[in-house]
Design a protein around this motif. Structure first.
Motif, PDB file in Angstrom:
ATOM      1  N   PHE A 255       3.759  -5.488  -6.611  1.00 10.50           N
ATOM      2  CA  PHE A 255       2.476  -5.679  -7.294  1.00 10.50           C
ATOM      3  C   PHE A 255       1.279  -5.619  -6.335  1.00 10.50           C
ATOM      4  CE2 PHE A 255      -0.937  -8.586  -8.578  1.00 10.50           C
ATOM      5  CZ  PHE A 255      -1.361  -7.962  -9.742  1.00 10.50           C
ATOM      6  N   PRO A 256       1.316  -6.262  -5.157  1.00 10.12           N
ATOM      7  CA  PRO A 256       0.157  -6.165  -4.247  1.00 10.12           C
ATOM      8  C   PRO A 256      -0.156  -4.722  -3.852  1.00 10.12           C
ATOM      9  CG  PRO A 256       1.599  -7.950  -3.575  1.00 10.12           C
ATOM     10  CD  PRO A 256       2.340  -7.177  -4.614  1.00 10.12           C
ATOM     11  N   ILE A 257       0.881  -3.893  -3.678  1.00 17.48           N
ATOM     12  CA  ILE A 257       0.661  -2.494  -3.325  1.00 17.48           C
ATOM     13  C   ILE A 257       0.009  -1.748  -4.486  1.00 17.48           C
ATOM     14  CG2 ILE A 257       1.767  -0.346  -2.633  1.00 17.48           C
ATOM     15  CD1 ILE A 257       1.718  -2.491  -0.470  1.00 17.48           C
ATOM     16  N   LYS A 258       0.492  -2.014  -5.705  1.00 15.58           N
ATOM     17  CA  LYS A 258      -0.115  -1.377  -6.870  1.00 15.58           C
ATOM     18  C   LYS A 258      -1.579  -1.776  -7.015  1.00 15.58           C
ATOM     19  CE  LYS A 258       4.114  -1.059  -9.658  1.00 15.58           C
ATOM     20  NZ  LYS A 258       4.779  -1.499 -10.918  1.00 15.58           N
ATOM     21  N   LEU A 259      -1.874  -3.048  -6.781  1.00 13.09           N
ATOM     22  CA  LEU A 259      -3.252  -3.514  -6.887  1.00 13.09           C
ATOM     23  C   LEU A 259      -4.124  -2.871  -5.821  1.00 13.09           C
ATOM     24  CD1 LEU A 259      -5.327  -5.377  -8.197  1.00 13.09           C
ATOM     25  CD2 LEU A 259      -4.584  -7.186  -6.626  1.00 13.09           C
ATOM     26  N   ARG A 260      -3.616  -2.814  -4.586  1.00 17.78           N
ATOM     27  CA  ARG A 260      -4.359  -2.157  -3.499  1.00 17.78           C
ATOM     28  C   ARG A 260      -4.652  -0.708  -3.841  1.00 17.78           C
ATOM     29  NH1 ARG A 260      -0.772  -0.307   1.348  1.00 17.78           N
ATOM     30  NH2 ARG A 260      -0.305   1.195  -0.326  1.00 17.78           N
ATOM     31  N   ASP A 261      -3.652   0.019  -4.338  1.00 15.04           N
ATOM     32  CA  ASP A 261      -3.840   1.425  -4.660  1.00 15.04           C
ATOM     33  C   ASP A 261      -4.809   1.597  -5.822  1.00 15.04           C
ATOM     34  OD1 ASP A 261      -1.999   1.785  -2.700  1.00 15.04           O
ATOM     35  OD2 ASP A 261      -0.351   2.408  -4.013  1.00 15.04           O
ATOM     36  N   GLY A 262      -4.723   0.698  -6.811  1.00 13.36           N
ATOM     37  CA  GLY A 262      -5.639   0.789  -7.941  1.00 13.36           C
ATOM     38  C   GLY A 262      -7.080   0.558  -7.526  1.00 13.36           C
ATOM     39  N   LEU A 263      -7.294  -0.395  -6.638  1.00 15.56           N
ATOM     40  CA  LEU A 263      -8.650  -0.636  -6.149  1.00 15.56           C
ATOM     41  C   LEU A 263      -9.157   0.542  -5.328  1.00 15.56           C
ATOM     42  CD1 LEU A 263      -8.316  -4.400  -5.127  1.00 15.56           C
ATOM     43  CD2 LEU A 263      -9.554  -3.473  -7.098  1.00 15.56           C
ATOM     44  N   ALA A 264      -8.264   1.127  -4.525  1.00 13.24           N
ATOM     45  CA  ALA A 264      -8.676   2.298  -3.735  1.00 13.24           C
ATOM     46  C   ALA A 264      -9.049   3.460  -4.645  1.00 13.24           C
ATOM     47  CB  ALA A 264      -7.543   2.706  -2.791  1.00 13.24           C
ATOM     48  N   ARG A 265      -8.370   3.560  -5.784  1.00 13.16           N
ATOM     49  CA  ARG A 265      -8.668   4.663  -6.706  1.00 13.16           C
ATOM     50  C   ARG A 265     -10.089   4.583  -7.241  1.00 13.16           C
ATOM     51  NH1 ARG A 265      -6.062   5.712 -12.676  1.00 13.16           N
ATOM     52  NH2 ARG A 265      -6.814   7.843 -12.933  1.00 13.16           N
ATOM     53  N   LEU A 266     -10.652   3.361  -7.317  1.00  8.77           N
ATOM     54  CA  LEU A 266     -12.016   3.227  -7.823  1.00  8.77           C
ATOM     55  C   LEU A 266     -13.018   3.967  -6.959  1.00  8.77           C
ATOM     56  CD1 LEU A 266     -12.034  -0.584  -8.773  1.00  8.77           C
ATOM     57  CD2 LEU A 266     -11.693   1.401 -10.281  1.00  8.77           C
ATOM     58  N   LEU A 267     -12.664   4.178  -5.706  1.00  7.01           N
ATOM     59  CA  LEU A 267     -13.560   4.891  -4.794  1.00  7.01           C
ATOM     60  C   LEU A 267     -13.233   6.379  -4.701  1.00  7.01           C
ATOM     61  CD1 LEU A 267     -13.814   2.319  -1.861  1.00  7.01           C
ATOM     62  CD2 LEU A 267     -15.462   2.741  -3.690  1.00  7.01           C
ATOM     63  N   SER A 268     -12.350   6.871  -5.561  1.00 10.25           N
ATOM     64  CA  SER A 268     -11.947   8.274  -5.478  1.00 10.25           C
ATOM     65  C   SER A 268     -13.104   9.260  -5.619  1.00 10.25           C
ATOM     66  CB  SER A 268     -10.862   8.579  -6.521  1.00 10.25           C
ATOM     67  OG  SER A 268     -11.334   8.313  -7.828  1.00 10.25           O
ATOM     68  N   PRO A 269     -14.187   8.962  -6.377  1.00 11.74           N
ATOM     69  CA  PRO A 269     -15.297   9.930  -6.416  1.00 11.74           C
ATOM     70  C   PRO A 269     -15.963  10.137  -5.071  1.00 11.74           C
ATOM     71  CG  PRO A 269     -15.438   8.411  -8.269  1.00 11.74           C
ATOM     72  CD  PRO A 269     -14.398   7.868  -7.346  1.00 11.74           C
ATOM     73  N   TYR A 270     -15.712   9.246  -4.097  1.00 10.42           N
ATOM     74  CA  TYR A 270     -16.374   9.357  -2.804  1.00 10.42           C
ATOM     75  C   TYR A 270     -15.408   9.752  -1.686  1.00 10.42           C
ATOM     76  CZ  TYR A 270     -19.257   6.419  -5.746  1.00 10.42           C
ATOM     77  OH  TYR A 270     -19.957   5.914  -6.808  1.00 10.42           O
TER      78      TYR A 270
END
Length: 486
Positions: A470-485
């Motif tokens: 779960f911590p890895i999924k959360l980390r990856d999901g948060l990183a995805r929020l910055l995908s436009p940049y």
């Protein structure tokens, strides 16, 4: 003094509030009027209002496109018309109507490329794949050693390492024997090693320009608007294009500390004029000098059977060229699409197009590195992969050494090679250069290269992604929020 302090304590909240509201309002108006993509608008406006003052300053530093090169290109083309520029031999131009009569299945894609680039498809080209620096660098150095008239070279990274110094010596020797040499290096990319190669090239007498110099290059290593192109043209007749920087890491046989696989391509024929034209526009922008007539532009004769066209891309007059071309290629695909890319963080539009292609029965196959050299990009990539797997896409992950290649083949006929990655930074924020090619023989060679890469890769399955902690999924999901940049 006490009165001043009391006054300052009284008014500073008003000053900060005024700066906050004024800055956020300015960002909102500017982003709404100037930005093309809704996610980018929402992201910047949200940052401006949620991060008082800092958000507006961040937008001022990173969110504004201050490059408008269309005037530069127009002035250069006017000079070409007056004094001699890229020779446009109508014998090698293939009209959209003539192409449609021969290949109706791909007529729409060809017409799209013509409309995007405002350039015709050119016949009579040869394109030779060069795998890794072990093949590419000797070919490029041999071309420099044999140059008689001119050499133009643009690259993102030019490292001060054994390979970089070998290129430095070759360029210096060519300049000393009277060859007209011009080198353009991105200012940020030139500073990955020290001392920077730009200074060494200049001290060696080689005419060299830096693309968009910045005073704080380390801070802006991930800054936007970088020149990510990798082009070289020798004597106006032999061109090189691909994704390979000038760095020792690409020479796998030398066992470098961080081995990096990649592809470069040697081109001959009329399409080389497209590469030289792209360099001339960049050089005019960066150095303020025009390259017209000989020795830069020469008459070009057929050298093969491939139909090809250069595709410049960048955050100015050529914005979204490659993005639209990728969407168009996926839309016309009937049988199979094969993609190799080091970074995979496409926007929603491109991701949906990939899914739709797979859902309508096209075999969509991606080869990605298990770990790239940018962990944050890898994190942002992971949440998007289940949607593709669920649609029927096949995803393979390659182990070390890191594969930096950028390849795409559609239906065994159309190919795209060059410097563009499948992420927002590459597709919208950097200057890139690719070549599209209509040639089954060349596509077959790329397919064989992809097959060889797949031999050491592992097919990804949905259960492996779903079993992440779960911590890895959360980390990856948060990183995805910055995908436009990214």
């Amino acid at each position: 003094m006490d009165d001043y302090r009391a006054w300052l304590l009284e008014v500073w909240p008003l000053l900060v509030s005024t700066a906050y509201i004024g800055g956020a309002s300015w960002v909102t108006v500017d982003a709404v009027l100037r930005k093309r993509h809704v996610p980018s608008i929402i992201g910047w406006v949200g940052l401006a209002w949620l991060a008082p003052v800092v958000g507006a300053l961040f937008y001022f530093g990173f969110g504004i496109n201050r490059i408008q090169r269309s005037g530069t290109a127009q002035a250069l083309r006017a000079a070409w018309e007056e004094r001699g520029g890229p020779p446009r031999d109508p014998r090698w131009e293939v009209s959209s109507e003539a192409f449609a009569a021969r290949q109706p299945d791909l007529a729409g894609l060809e017409h799209l490329g013509a409309r995007l680039t405002r350039s015709p498809l050119l016949a009579g080209n040869s394109i030779e794949p060069l795998c890794d620096g072990d093949e590419a660098f000797p070919a490029m150095l041999e071309a420099i050693a044999g140059a008689r008239l001119s050499i133009t070279l643009t690259t993102y990274i030019f490292d001060n390492d054994p390979t970089g110094r070998e290129f430095l010596a070759a360029l210096q020797e060519a300049h000393a024997r009277g060859v007209a040499v011009r080198v353009l290096v991105d200012d940020v990319g030139s500073r990955y090693t020290r001392p920077p190669m730009i200074g060494l090239l200049r001290r060696a007498g080689v005419p060299t320009a830096a693309f968009l110099p910045t005073r704080v290059p380390r801070l802006f290593r991930y800054a936007n608007l970088r020149n990510h192109r990798k082009l070289m043209v020798v004597d106006g007749r032999l061109g090189f294009c691909g994704g390979m920087n000038i760095r020792h890491a690409h020479r796998l046989r030398a066992s470098p500390a961080s081995p990096t696989r990649c592809m470069q391509f040697a081109l001959r024929g009329p399409v080389v004029g497209d590469l030289q034209e792209a360099f001339a526009v960049d050089w005019n922008f960066a150095a303020g000098k025009q390259l017209v007539g000989e020795p830069w532009f020469v008459a070009l004769e057929p050298a093969g059977q491939a139909l090809a066209r250069g595709v410049p891309d960048g955050p100015d007059a050529d914005i979204d060229n490659v993005l639209h071309l990728l969407i168009g290629a996926l839309a016309v695909a009937r049988r199979r699409v094969r993609i190799v890319t080091p970074y995979f963080v496409p926007d929603g539009e491109l991701l949906r197009t990939l899914r739709v292609a797979a859902l309508r029965g096209v075999s969509v196959e991606l080869l990605l590195p298990r770990r790239s050299n940018l962990p944050f990009v890898d994190w942002a990539r992971s949440p998007q992969l289940p949607f593709l797997l669920d649609s029927g896409c096949v995803i393979h992950l390659s182990d070390a050494p890191f594969d930096h290649s950028k390849l795409m083949v559609v239906d065994g006929h159309w190919s795209l090679v060059g410097s563009t990655n499948w992420d927002a930074r590459s597709l919208r924020l950097n200057f890139e250069y690719n070549v599209e090619c209509y040639d089954p023989a060349f596509a077959a060679r790329l397919e064989a290269i992809i097959d060889a890469k797949l031999e050491g890769a592992t097919r990804l399955n949905a259960s492996a992604l779903g079993s992440r902690p779960f911590p890895i999924k959360l980390r990856d999901g948060l990183a995805r929020l910055l995908s436009p940049y990214l």
